[in-house]
Design an enzyme around this catalytic site. Structure first.
Site, PDB file in Angstrom:
ATOM      1  CB  THR A 170      -7.977  39.046 -20.824  1.00 17.48           C
ATOM      2  OG1 THR A 170      -8.654  40.256 -20.632  1.00 17.48           O
ATOM      3  CG2 THR A 170      -7.911  38.247 -19.573  1.00 17.48           C
ATOM      4  N   GLY A 222     -11.962  39.723 -24.075  1.00 16.71           N
ATOM      5  CA  GLY A 222     -12.786  40.645 -24.852  1.00 16.71           C
ATOM      6  C   GLY A 222     -13.629  41.520 -23.955  1.00 16.71           C
TER       7      GLY A 222
HETATM    8  N1  ASP Z   1     -11.731  41.281 -20.726  1.00 16.94           N
HETATM    9  C1  ASP Z   1     -10.864  42.425 -20.627  1.00 16.94           C
HETATM   10  C2  ASP Z   1     -11.632  43.609 -20.146  1.00 16.94           C
HETATM   11  O1  ASP Z   1     -12.829  43.642 -20.204  1.00 16.94           O
HETATM   12  C3  ASP Z   1     -10.122  42.827 -21.827  1.00 16.94           C
HETATM   13  C4  ASP Z   1      -9.908  41.856 -22.945  1.00 16.94           C
HETATM   14  O2  ASP Z   1      -9.822  40.677 -22.744  1.00 16.94           O
HETATM   15  O3  ASP Z   1      -9.813  42.265 -24.109  1.00 16.94           O
HETATM   16  O4  ASP Z   1     -10.992  44.573 -19.749  1.00 16.94           O
END
Ligand code: ASP
Length: 308
Positions: A170, A222
């Site tokens: 993200t 994440g």
């Molecule tokens: N937070 C995002 C999700 O849960 C993805 C990411 O930031 O890696 O889809």
């Protein structure tokens, strides 16, 4: 302004606006839009990796620290700039906060927000390669001869997929303007190969995004399900309010969240910007970083996150 990995491409656009006296909300939206337009970034906006059915579904949120008003959208297809839909929800539909799917797309059309393609050939190739690596016959998947059979077995497909390897990040953008107002914007294409309709922390206020002029701004990247269960962005700000430095507050928010049992553990990261301009970040990954740019800087600088 500060931004998570790959958010640095948007910082100059945001800082230019801040120099001209624009609000933190304007700067955050402008910076996130640049990231959403970057086809080389496969985790945000155009070029983002699709869901299990091969469709790009985008999530975004924006929060204004001055009013603690926020707008968010989730599982939006066919719009390259979900951050602008989120901003429009915040400002033009203030009786609501979060719109999803078809309703969010309908509102975006009514608000005059541009439609556009989001699925790129490169993202389709990456998506198919990921399926093949998981032992799923890519020829059957969307854009292939067995699409219908593939769609009918979507749950089984998901169960057989491993947790995607990183990075699948993200973007977080946090800004402090000349009037002392903070804003936080978050945008993502989410967990690659996710179940259709899955909503990430990026659209959930308190989880992946929180902003309060009186305390600070925080945002996460994440594993979204963990950030939702831990209300991680808000936890970071509780630690900041209790006197921790921004970096310590990120580490504390992550540590609290990581106490949760989780069979699908993958990286989790947090960023924090204080009302006096101090900032910091933490991550479960070694060597993780974030970018900083102020009105006095010609370009961004890269800073390290603390590993927890
Ligand atoms: N937070 C995002 C999700 O849960 C993805 C990411 O930031 O890696 O889809």
């Amino acid at each position: 302004m500060i931004a998570s990995e790959r958010g640095e491409v948007g910082l100059a656009a945001g800082v230019d606006l801040l120099r001209a006296g624009a609000s933190a909300m304007d700067a955050v939206e402008a910076a996130v839009r640049v990231v959403e337009s970057n086809e080389a970034d496969h985790y945000v906006g155009v070029g983002g990796l699709p869901n299990l059915l091969g469709e790009v579904e985008l999530d975004a949120s924006i929060m204004d620290g001055a009013t603690r008003r926020a707008g968010a959208v989730a599982a939006v297809s066919g719009f390259p700039h979900p951050i602008s839909i989120a901003r429009a929800v915040c400002e033009r539909l203030p009786q609501h906060l979060l719109l999803v799917g078809a309703g969010a797309e309908r509102f975006a059309d009514e608000a005059g927000i541009e439609r556009g393609p989001t699925l790129t050939d490169e993202a389709v190739q990456m998506w198919r390669r990921g399926l093949s690596a998981a032992g799923i016959d890519a020829a059957e998947a969307r854009h292939g001869p067995g699409e219908r059979a593939y769609r009918e077995r979507v749950l089984e497909r998901l169960a057989s997929m491993p947790v995607p390897g990183g990075p699948w990040d993200t973007v977080n953008v946090l800004a402090l303007d000349a009037a002392g107002n903070l804003a936080v914007g978050v945008s993502t294409s989410g967990y690659p190969w996710k179940y259709p309709g899955r909503v990430s922390d990026s659209a959930i206020i308190g989880a992946g995004n929180y902003c309060d002029n009186a305390v600070g701004g925080a945002a996460c990247t994440g594993r979204g399900e963990l950030a939702i269960r831990g209300t991680t962005a808000r936890s970071v700000l509780h630690a900041l309010a209790a006197g921790a430095s921004p970096e310590d507050a990120c580490a504390a928010g992550l540590a609290e969240t990581l106490e949760l049992p989780d069979d699908f553990r993958s990286p989790l990261q947090a960023l924090c910007l204080a009302p006096d301009g101090r900032h910091g970040g933490a991550s479960t990954i070694a060597g993780a970083s974030y970018a900083v740019m102020t009105a006095d800087d010609e370009t961004f600088e890269v800073r390290k996150r603390r590993q927890v």
